[in-house]
Design a protein around this motif. Structure first.
Motif, PDB file in Angstrom:
ATOM      1  N   LEU B 232       0.915  -1.107   0.032  1.00 12.27           N
ATOM      2  CA  LEU B 232       0.129   0.186   0.093  1.00 12.27           C
ATOM      3  C   LEU B 232       0.932   1.153  -0.020  1.00 12.27           C
ATOM      4  CD1 LEU B 232      -2.736  -1.237   2.622  1.00 12.27           C
ATOM      5  CD2 LEU B 232      -3.039  -0.831  -0.086  1.00 12.27           C
ATOM      6  N   ARG B 233       2.077   1.085   0.655  1.00 11.17           N
ATOM      7  CA  ARG B 233       3.021   2.311   0.590  1.00 11.17           C
ATOM      8  C   ARG B 233       3.259   2.517  -0.928  1.00 11.17           C
ATOM      9  NH1 ARG B 233       8.327   2.822   0.399  1.00 11.17           N
ATOM     10  NH2 ARG B 233       8.825   0.685   0.227  1.00 11.17           N
ATOM     11  N   GLN B 234       3.986   1.408  -1.533  1.00  9.12           N
ATOM     12  CA  GLN B 234       4.270   1.613  -2.825  1.00  9.12           C
ATOM     13  C   GLN B 234       3.097   2.146  -3.835  1.00  9.12           C
ATOM     14  OE1 GLN B 234       6.090  -2.335  -2.612  1.00  9.12           O
ATOM     15  NE2 GLN B 234       7.912  -1.456  -3.173  1.00  9.12           N
ATOM     16  N   GLN B 235       1.866   1.696  -3.143  1.00  9.59           N
ATOM     17  CA  GLN B 235       0.826   2.387  -3.967  1.00  9.59           C
ATOM     18  C   GLN B 235       0.430   3.816  -3.801  1.00  9.59           C
ATOM     19  OE1 GLN B 235      -2.973  -0.162  -4.196  1.00  9.59           O
ATOM     20  NE2 GLN B 235      -1.647  -1.892  -3.696  1.00  9.59           N
ATOM     21  N   ARG B 236       1.179   4.382  -3.108  1.00  7.21           N
ATOM     22  CA  ARG B 236       1.247   5.852  -2.794  1.00  7.21           C
ATOM     23  C   ARG B 236      -0.130   5.779  -1.817  1.00  7.21           C
ATOM     24  NH1 ARG B 236       5.533   4.555  -5.833  1.00  7.21           N
ATOM     25  NH2 ARG B 236       6.764   6.397  -5.794  1.00  7.21           N
ATOM     26  N   MET B 237      -0.636   4.992  -1.157  1.00  5.15           N
ATOM     27  CA  MET B 237      -1.803   5.128  -0.222  1.00  5.15           C
ATOM     28  C   MET B 237      -1.190   5.468   1.067  1.00  5.15           C
ATOM     29  SD  MET B 237      -4.281   4.159  -2.180  1.00  5.15           S
ATOM     30  CE  MET B 237      -4.482   3.357  -3.611  1.00  5.15           C
ATOM     31  N   PRO B 238      -2.426   5.890   2.022  1.00  2.89           N
ATOM     32  CA  PRO B 238      -1.792   6.106   3.480  1.00  2.89           C
ATOM     33  C   PRO B 238      -1.251   4.981   4.091  1.00  2.89           C
ATOM     34  CG  PRO B 238      -4.067   7.001   3.162  1.00  2.89           C
ATOM     35  CD  PRO B 238      -3.790   6.150   1.844  1.00  2.89           C
TER      36      PRO B 238
END
Lengths: 207, 270
Positions: B232-238
């Motif tokens: 999720l971090r790499q997806q640019r999510m919080p």
């Protein structure tokens, strides 16, 4: 209103809007509502300004529903709306390929682990082969080796290339490639530098 | 440990970049596979398993109790085979829980810890080891060779799968990324990292069977919660909350896709 409630509301509105659409059955819309509820409850420790990222724009929602394969009508509508939103620089589309190579290599930016103010890269090598010397390239996107050699550097090709970087979905609906200009990930100069990386006869891409 | 990890990572890159036909994707992947095989008999996760087993039996908290009466789904104290059926619905918490959230529940209920105490250092750092990473490594190892069989009979288990499937394809954020962006076609890579197609049961089985895993680049065992948080971090999510519904539902989706696979965790990863 606190940000989580606000997000819940935004997501709930999306779910309700889904309800009203004739092609969505009640089962699907209740599933959308539960998905929205899961999202609204799962990021309570995140800074409020980050929560907007969870809310889909129209294209994201359409591509999610279509599992990346939109029907003819939806696909056509996406291409038209994204074409209409393309923006080009006032003058010149070709920047400096050497800077372009650096931007293509850089995968930082917009992650919660990045220092605030980090200038995002394009991370092009994550998915594409570009210059031959870089063997650590991904394969999600097509190889771009020899891109300019094959296509030349005409104004039409420059415009297409810049436009594709700016918003890939203006050409391929539900493309997996980020819309670098449309979403404000890269600035105009960065996109010009990447255009040069692909098209400049001196770029290693075209050797 | 970190220096060892750095040396191993460098070795891996060397192997990956000096193959005879270096520009060809297949040979790069073969080199990486060869590197994995070289290390497979000697997984440092064994050290975490030993620690986790001891931690399970250790008394602590206001109730001075061990975790030995913890119900992981197959009855109080039954560890053998429990991990191959998680996440699942638990009547006492009224929720579908993965192994980590179940351990937190047991620490609260049996040992009398607060949630904050139970979740402390859930992802280890250079300075702080994680009890949960050690417990996860041991409990997972007790399901080795068993078929992945997440129950799907309770309505909440079915709902977790359905929502997880929706979330898997949910495009959002500045990059338009969903899990499916990288994990719905076979044989592709990010840089040199081969990506599993998690919509394909054969590939989902191999991946789901191998978490938690010792991560060479991080010098520690990492759990599925950690892996998804980092995706999720790499997806640019919080940053997702620990034990959030999104993570549980995605885990259920993957686990059900992987039904029938043979558990082989802790795995060994880059």
């Amino acid at each position: 209103m606190n940000p989580i409630r606000k997000l819940s509301l935004v997501l709930a509105v999306i779910a309700v809007a889904g309800c009203a659409a004739p092609q969505v059955g009640s089962e699907a819309s209740s599933l959308d509502a539960r998905t929205a509820a899961a999202l609204a409850s799962s990021f309570t420790g995140a800074p409020p300004e980050w929560l907007q990222r969870l809310v889909q724009d129209d294209v994201q929602a359409q591509c999610s529903t279509a599992r990346g394969r939109p029907s003819g009508d939806v696909a056509g509508a996406i291409v038209l709306s994204q074409q209409a939103a393309l923006k080009y620089p006032d003058s010149g589309l070709m920047g400096d390929w050497k800077n372009g190579e650096k931007i293509a290599q850089s995968g930082v930016g917009l992650q919660f682990s990045d220092k605030p103010g980090t200038v995002p890269g394009g991370n092009c090598y994550a998915c594409h082969q570009i210059a031959k010397a870089e063997i650590a390239h991904g394969t999600i996107g097509p190889s771009l080796l020899g891109y300019g050699k094959l296509r030349g550097q005409s104004e039409a090709i420059q415009k297409y290339t810049y436009g594709k970087i700016y918003n890939a979905q203006a050409y391929v609906p539900c493309s997996l490639m980020p819309r670098f200009g449309h979403k404000g990930i890269l600035n105009e100069q960065q996109m010009k530098d990447l255009t040069a990386l692909l098209l400049d006869p001196a770029s290693p891409v075209n050797q | 440990m970190n220096r060892v990890a750095a040396v191993i990572t460098a070795t891996m890159l060397l192997i990956a970049t000096t193959g005879p036909a270096r520009a060809q994707g297949a040979s790069v992947e073969d080199s990486i596979a060869a590197y994995r095989e070289m290390l497979a008999d000697d997984n440092p996760a064994e050290l975490w398993e030993i620690k986790g087993k001891a931690f399970w039996a250790k008394k602590r908290g206001p109730k001075n109790a061990s975790l030995e009466a913890c119900n992981l789904g197959l009855g109080p104290g039954v560890v053998k085979g429990a991990f191959a059926q998680l996440p699942r619905f638990f009547a006492d918490s009224g929720r579908v829980q993965d192994l980590e959230m179940r351990l937190v529940s047991c620490m609260i209920d049996l040992q009398g810890l607060s949630r904050a105490e139970a979740e402390k250092n859930h992802f280890s750092t250079d300075n702080d080891a994680s009890d949960i990473e050690a417990l996860s490594a041991w409990i997972a190892s007790e399901s080795k060779g068993m078929p992945i069989a997440l129950p799907q009979s309770h309505p909440k288990e079915k709902e977790a799968y359905a929502v997880g499937e929706q979330l898997f394809h949910y495009r959002a954020g500045p990059y338009d990324f969903a899990c499916s962006t990288c994990h719905s076609s076979s044989g592709t890579r990010i840089r040199l990292q081969v990506l599993p197609n998690l919509t394909e049961p054969a590939e989902a089985k191999a991946i789901f069977a191998s978490w938690p895993a010792y991560r060479v680049s991080q010098g520690t065992v990492r759990t599925m919660e950690n892996r998804i948080t980092d995706c999720l971090r790499q997806q640019r999510m919080p940053m997702a909350d620990y034990g959030s519904q999104v993570i549980t539902d995605l885990t259920v989706y993957m686990g059900v896709q992987a039904a029938g696979g043979q558990m082989a965790a802790p795995g060994l990863k880059r």
